[in-house]
Design an enzyme around this catalytic site. Structure first.
Site, mmCIF file in Angstrom:
data_model
loop_
_atom_site.group_PDB
_atom_site.id
_atom_site.type_symbol
_atom_site.label_atom_id
_atom_site.label_comp_id
_atom_site.label_asym_id
_atom_site.label_seq_id
_atom_site.Cartn_x
_atom_site.Cartn_y
_atom_site.Cartn_z
ATOM 1 N N HIS A 21 -5.730 60.471 -64.350
ATOM 2 C CA HIS A 21 -6.580 59.274 -64.341
ATOM 3 C C HIS A 21 -7.523 59.352 -65.539
ATOM 4 C CE1 HIS A 21 -9.954 61.577 -62.712
ATOM 5 N NE2 HIS A 21 -9.209 61.974 -61.690
ATOM 6 N N HIS A 24 -9.458 62.604 -66.457
ATOM 7 C CA HIS A 24 -8.702 63.603 -67.216
ATOM 8 C C HIS A 24 -8.542 63.143 -68.664
ATOM 9 C CE1 HIS A 24 -6.776 63.891 -63.043
ATOM 10 N NE2 HIS A 24 -7.522 64.971 -63.154
ATOM 11 N N CYS A 129 -12.961 74.966 -49.474
ATOM 12 C CA CYS A 129 -12.513 73.580 -49.693
ATOM 13 C C CYS A 129 -11.222 73.644 -50.493
ATOM 14 C CB CYS A 129 -13.567 72.755 -50.448
ATOM 15 S SG CYS A 129 -12.912 71.130 -50.941
ATOM 16 N N CYS A 132 -11.253 71.667 -53.784
ATOM 17 C CA CYS A 132 -11.947 72.352 -54.889
ATOM 18 C C CYS A 132 -11.305 73.692 -55.195
ATOM 19 C CB CYS A 132 -13.405 72.638 -54.554
ATOM 20 S SG CYS A 132 -14.445 71.207 -54.386
ATOM 21 N N CYS A 146 -18.195 69.531 -48.055
ATOM 22 C CA CYS A 146 -18.045 69.847 -49.485
ATOM 23 C C CYS A 146 -18.873 68.846 -50.294
ATOM 24 C CB CYS A 146 -16.572 69.742 -49.878
ATOM 25 S SG CYS A 146 -16.348 69.642 -51.665
ATOM 26 N N HIS A 149 -16.229 66.544 -52.313
ATOM 27 C CA HIS A 149 -15.195 65.763 -51.628
ATOM 28 C C HIS A 149 -15.650 65.173 -50.291
ATOM 29 C CE1 HIS A 149 -12.899 68.320 -54.461
ATOM 30 N NE2 HIS A 149 -12.240 67.204 -54.624
ATOM 31 N N LYS A 301 -17.997 59.755 -57.913
ATOM 32 C CA LYS A 301 -17.121 60.401 -58.885
ATOM 33 C C LYS A 301 -15.709 59.851 -58.721
ATOM 34 C CE LYS A 301 -14.938 64.708 -60.107
ATOM 35 N NZ LYS A 301 -14.417 65.938 -59.576
ATOM 36 N N LYS A 304 -9.013 61.466 -57.068
ATOM 37 C CA LYS A 304 -7.884 61.134 -56.199
ATOM 38 C C LYS A 304 -8.315 61.137 -54.735
ATOM 39 C CE LYS A 304 -3.565 61.467 -54.463
ATOM 40 N NZ LYS A 304 -2.681 62.567 -54.239
HETATM 41 O O1 ME8 Z 1 -10.480 71.440 -61.904
HETATM 42 N N1 ME8 Z 1 -15.083 62.196 -64.819
HETATM 43 O O2 ME8 Z 1 -8.439 70.495 -62.387
HETATM 44 P P1 ME8 Z 1 -8.719 68.951 -62.113
HETATM 45 C C1 ME8 Z 1 -14.944 62.973 -65.897
HETATM 46 N N2 ME8 Z 1 -7.284 72.820 -62.371
HETATM 47 N N3 ME8 Z 1 -14.023 63.944 -66.012
HETATM 48 C C2 ME8 Z 1 -13.189 64.127 -64.987
HETATM 49 C C3 ME8 Z 1 -13.266 63.340 -63.815
HETATM 50 C C4 ME8 Z 1 -14.259 62.327 -63.759
HETATM 51 N N4 ME8 Z 1 -14.392 61.521 -62.721
HETATM 52 N N5 ME8 Z 1 -12.312 63.753 -62.983
HETATM 53 C C5 ME8 Z 1 -11.650 64.762 -63.602
HETATM 54 C C6 ME8 Z 1 -9.299 71.533 -62.195
HETATM 55 N N6 ME8 Z 1 -12.171 64.991 -64.825
HETATM 56 C C7 ME8 Z 1 -8.683 72.874 -62.489
HETATM 57 C C8 ME8 Z 1 -9.107 73.326 -63.870
HETATM 58 S S1 ME8 Z 1 -9.123 75.050 -65.895
HETATM 59 C C9 ME8 Z 1 -8.844 76.671 -66.098
HETATM 60 C C10 ME8 Z 1 -8.628 74.681 -64.282
HETATM 61 C C11 ME8 Z 1 -11.695 65.993 -65.786
HETATM 62 O O3 ME8 Z 1 -7.392 68.297 -62.177
HETATM 63 C C12 ME8 Z 1 -12.794 66.951 -66.190
HETATM 64 O O4 ME8 Z 1 -12.417 67.605 -67.369
HETATM 65 O O5 ME8 Z 1 -9.534 68.781 -60.908
HETATM 66 C C13 ME8 Z 1 -12.775 67.932 -65.043
HETATM 67 O O6 ME8 Z 1 -13.439 69.139 -65.346
HETATM 68 C C14 ME8 Z 1 -11.297 68.113 -64.874
HETATM 69 O O7 ME8 Z 1 -10.742 66.805 -65.136
HETATM 70 C C15 ME8 Z 1 -10.897 68.595 -63.495
HETATM 71 O O8 ME8 Z 1 -9.519 68.500 -63.406
#
Ligand code: ME8
Length: 509
Positions: A21, A24, A129, A132, A146, A149, A301, A304
């Site tokens: 989304h 990311h 969680c 998370c 959490c 979430h 925030k 998903k």
């Molecule tokens: O945390 N606003 O993966 P994730 C801004 N796999 N950035 C956002 C966002 C939002 N609403 N939502 C997601 C993980 N992001 C782990 C990471 S790294 C070694 C492992 C972005 O799929 C932002 O960069 O939950 C956030 O830190 C990341 O997606 C979390 O992605």
């Protein structure tokens, strides 16, 4: 040891429980802009992104789709790769944690810590969680839920292996606080750094690094009945990507990373757990960690699990690739939260891109076509160009500080200056009295467009390329860069070069 000529930048590796989304996309576009900016400045860049594919959350997502985890991961990882391609992301590598190279990295790294006695076994009960993928203490939960979430955590009780995080507390505080510390690393923005220091000064628990009941993960090398905790698995992607443990020369050339980018949700893992793991293994620490804010929708925030996501394809369909890249990075300061409003996007697109930039390109080329037979005209003046270059100068510092929204404002200030110059000089009137003067004005405009094009390149690569080609260049756009930034005065256009007017860059919404 990475050098000033090299730049290693990473995004988080995203969970494959959902397709990408714009949250990311936000981090990934920002990393792309920095990767491109550093390449333009002559550095060799390693830009890493990828997917995080192990753990309970992914296992459950695969089951919910009636899929075996690996084929489910393959599919969603492919969707991430396709999304980044569609956004013109220039990553040099895409890492997947289910790759054999990553398994070797995780097992070799954990073996080092195990051999050093920094891992121990203990019985543990805690509140977890799954979304998370972390335990929470009662203090951290909000009304027992959490904080991210808003769901109740699961109580988990297992015999796990633990990493002695607490043993690194003082060393971490010193490395963050003291710029002369041999392991000094920076955390931005400053409030987040202080938050991390505050937490570190409190009680620091050792962290569980394994799961006894979960099979979807990397087995511990000394006890194959347990799998590696997904966060330890995930953080190690940054080392797998540079060839740890097999390719020592590559690790030496590229490690440590110059910049890990992410949102604030996962700063603790990157700013505390990751450096502690590296300290434990005797490896250098990343130089800088930057946590940006959240995209929110109506104050929530975007995620998903909250069901309020906007997909990059929706924005690309409406605003194009460069329009999307521009709109996401200009929306609010990198580091702050910002609410996502479709209405604001339209206003921003029309004002900055359709009216200012797009219109400048179109009217400049139209006039060169009409008044100069479609050829770059003659002239010696460089006053406008010099002023535009001055307007653009702050971008260097703004990029160093990851102030993308300001850098974009800076570029638009240059655009605005050229638009005002055209208004003042009114070539459509001037042409009636003096053709040479009109030519001179339009040459200055064309040179200024070329300067603006260089600065636009990291943000809007297709737009920059289009401007480059519309100005009549046909050689490879990507061969230019460092020489311009070292000597912007050298910006030039061959006299008589035929322009190639293109389609409207940003049709008004
Ligand atoms: O945390 N606003 O993966 P994730 C801004 N796999 N950035 C956002 C966002 C939002 N609403 N939502 C997601 C993980 N992001 C782990 C990471 S790294 C070694 C492992 C972005 O799929 C932002 O960069 O939950 C956030 O830190 C990341 O997606 C979390 O992605």
């Amino acid at each position: 040891m990475s050098t000033p000529d090299r730049f290693f930048i990473s995004t988080p590796i995203y969970y494959v429980n959902d397709v990408p989304h714009i949250g990311h996309a936000y981090t990934t576009i920002a990393a792309d802009v920095l990767a491109r900016w550093n390449r333009l400045n002559g550095r060799e860049v390693f830009f890493l992104t990828g997917t995080d594919e192990h753990g309970a959350k992914i296992d459950q997502a695969a089951a919910a789709h009636n899929r075996d985890p690996q084929s489910y991961c393959d599919e969603v990882a492919g969707q991430f790769q396709a999304a980044w391609k569609s956004l013109n992301i220039s990553n040099d590598a895409f890492i997947r944690t289910t790759s054999p190279a990553h398994l070797r990295c995780v097992q070799a790294f954990l073996r080092v810590l195990w051999d050093k006695g920094l891992i121990f076994k203990a019985s543990y009960s805690g509140k977890y969680c799954v979304q998370c993928e972390r335990f929470y203490t009662d203090d951290e939960l909000v009304n027992g839920l959490c904080p991210d979430h808003h769901t109740p955590p699961e109580v988990q009780q297992e015999d796990n292996y633990f990493f002695r995080l607490s043993a690194f507390k003082d060393q971490l505080i010193a490395a963050i606080e003291d710029p002369d510390h041999p392991q000094h690393f920076e955390i931005y923005p400053r409030e987040r750094r202080n938050e991390m220091l505050g937490k570190l000064r409190g009680d620091i628990n050792d962290v569980s690094i394994s799961r006894a009941t979960l099979t979807w993960g990397i087995p511990l090398p000394w006890d194959r009945s347990q799998t590696t905790y997904v966060w330890v698995d995930a953080l190690l992607n940054y080392l797998t990507a540079v060839g740890y443990p097999d390719d020592k020369a590559r690790v030496d050339a590229w490690w440590p990373a110059d910049l890990h980018l992410m949102a604030k949700d996962i700063l603790w893992f990157h700013a505390i757990i990751w450096p502690a793991l590296l300290m434990a293994a005797g490896l250098p620490l990343p130089k800088k960690i930057f946590a940006h804010g959240f995209f929110t929708l109506g104050g929530q925030k975007m995620s998903k699990s909250l069901g309020n996501v906007v997909r990059p394809a929706e924005l690309i369909g409406e605003y194009g690739v460069d329009g999307t890249r521009y709109l996401l990075l200009s929306a609010f300061p990198f580091g702050a939260d910002g609410d996502f409003s479709p209405e604001n996007l339209k206003v921003g697109f029309n004002a900055a891109l359709a009216n200012d930039l797009g219109n400048l390109v179109a009217r400049s080329l139209n006039m060169i076509e009409k008044y100069c037979e479609g050829k770059i005209p003659a002239g010696d003046k460089r006053e406008l160009l010099d002023q535009v270059l001055k307007d653009l100068e702050p971008m260097e510092t703004q990029m160093d500080h990851l102030q993308f929204h300001l850098a974009l404002t800076t570029i638009l200030a240059g655009v605005d200056r050229v638009n005002r110059y055209i208004e003042t000089k009114a070539p459509w009137k001037l042409v009636k009295t003096s053709l040479p003067e009109t030519a001179e004005v339009l040459r200055e405009v064309a040179l200024s467009l070329k300067a603006i094009m260089f600065y636009l390149r990291p943000f809007m690569p297709d737009t920059a390329r289009s401007i480059y080609e519309q100005l009549g260049h046909s050689d490879d756009f990507y061969t230019h860069g460092k020489e311009f930034f070292l000597n912007p005065q050298a910006v030039d256009l061959p006299l008589g070069q035929a322009i190639h007017k293109g389609p409207v860059l940003f049709p008004r919404k």
